[in-house]
Design a protein around this motif. Structure first.
Motif, mmCIF file in Angstrom:
data_model
loop_
_atom_site.group_PDB
_atom_site.id
_atom_site.type_symbol
_atom_site.label_atom_id
_atom_site.label_comp_id
_atom_site.label_asym_id
_atom_site.label_seq_id
_atom_site.Cartn_x
_atom_site.Cartn_y
_atom_site.Cartn_z
ATOM 1 N N SER A 2 -34.750 62.787 67.008
ATOM 2 C CA SER A 2 -33.634 62.072 66.399
ATOM 3 C C SER A 2 -32.424 62.079 67.332
ATOM 4 O O SER A 2 -31.708 61.084 67.412
ATOM 5 N N ASP A 3 -32.183 63.194 68.018
ATOM 6 C CA ASP A 3 -31.086 63.243 68.980
ATOM 7 C C ASP A 3 -31.321 62.289 70.129
ATOM 8 O O ASP A 3 -30.419 61.572 70.548
ATOM 9 N N ALA A 4 -32.529 62.268 70.647
ATOM 10 C CA ALA A 4 -32.843 61.402 71.774
ATOM 11 C C ALA A 4 -32.718 59.939 71.361
ATOM 12 O O ALA A 4 -32.202 59.110 72.123
ATOM 13 N N PHE A 5 -33.158 59.617 70.154
ATOM 14 C CA PHE A 5 -33.074 58.242 69.678
ATOM 15 C C PHE A 5 -31.630 57.825 69.499
ATOM 16 O O PHE A 5 -31.225 56.727 69.885
ATOM 17 N N GLY A 6 -30.811 58.715 68.932
ATOM 18 C CA GLY A 6 -29.394 58.421 68.756
ATOM 19 C C GLY A 6 -28.692 58.233 70.095
ATOM 20 O O GLY A 6 -27.864 57.326 70.255
ATOM 21 N N ASP A 7 -29.034 59.074 71.061
ATOM 22 C CA ASP A 7 -28.453 58.943 72.400
ATOM 23 C C ASP A 7 -28.865 57.626 73.042
ATOM 24 O O ASP A 7 -28.059 56.960 73.699
ATOM 25 N N ALA A 65 -29.226 69.886 62.282
ATOM 26 C CA ALA A 65 -29.377 68.456 62.555
ATOM 27 C C ALA A 65 -30.097 68.219 63.870
ATOM 28 O O ALA A 65 -30.739 67.192 64.055
ATOM 29 N N SER A 66 -30.007 69.165 64.791
ATOM 30 C CA SER A 66 -30.632 68.971 66.098
ATOM 31 C C SER A 66 -31.996 69.634 66.195
ATOM 32 O O SER A 66 -32.501 69.825 67.278
ATOM 33 N N VAL A 67 -32.587 69.984 65.066
ATOM 34 C CA VAL A 67 -33.887 70.647 65.094
ATOM 35 C C VAL A 67 -34.922 69.731 65.716
ATOM 36 O O VAL A 67 -35.701 70.123 66.559
ATOM 37 N N SER A 68 -34.922 68.482 65.303
ATOM 38 C CA SER A 68 -35.879 67.568 65.919
ATOM 39 C C SER A 68 -35.199 66.884 67.086
ATOM 40 O O SER A 68 -34.198 66.197 66.926
ATOM 41 N N GLY A 69 -35.712 67.099 68.250
ATOM 42 C CA GLY A 69 -35.150 66.505 69.454
ATOM 43 C C GLY A 69 -35.313 65.000 69.468
ATOM 44 O O GLY A 69 -34.593 64.286 70.149
#
Length: 150
Positions: A111-116, A105-109
């Protein structure tokens, strides 16, 4: 003007004449043993980089060895990667790939940055509303104590 025979001697490398780019006192190179088009030394290394394929098991094993040596305080990262025969860049690349495989799920940084970012914006709005409510309450309390009416 010179005749063509002198020029032929310089170009063919027989005897007397030397090319203008040669160094005085240095014998000409003899490349006949290598054959046409072959290269040696640094030029050959640039043409064909040394590639070593490691299996996934070897990669995991080497990463574990490095991490154990670092965690045990036995050596620094630079020394540990040198002992197992890889560069520190390769170590970080393998480690990043291993982490991505463990957590797809954290392969693309992105999506994580957007969620954060969304979580931070929600928290920011909640804190702003809380602060506004607190300031309204304090303002009303001060007006009541001073005897001012709304």
């Amino acid at each position: 003007m010179t005749d063509g025979s002198e020029l032929n001697q310089v170009l063919s490398g027989d005897g007397v004449g030397r090319a203008a780019s040669s160094f005085p006192g240095k014998p000409p190179r003899h490349n006949a043993a290598r054959g046409p088009g072959s290269r040696t030394g640094a030029r050959a290394a640039m043409d064909k980089p040394k590639l070593r394929k490691h299996s996934e098991e070897e990669k995991v094993a080497k990463i574990k060895v490095i991490e154990e040596q670092i965690a045990g305080g036995k050596s620094t990262l630079k020394d540990a990667v040198k002992r197992v025969g890889i560069s520190d860049e390769t170590y970080y690349k393998w480690k990043r790939a291993r982490a991505a495989a463990a957590n797809p799920a954290s392969v693309s940084g992105f999506s994580d940055a957007f969620g954060d970012l969304l979580k931070l914006e929600e928290e920011n709005q909640r804190l702003r509303h809380s602060l506004a409510e607190k300031l309204r309450h304090e303002n009303a309390e001060l007006r009541r104590k001073l005897g001012l009416s709304d």
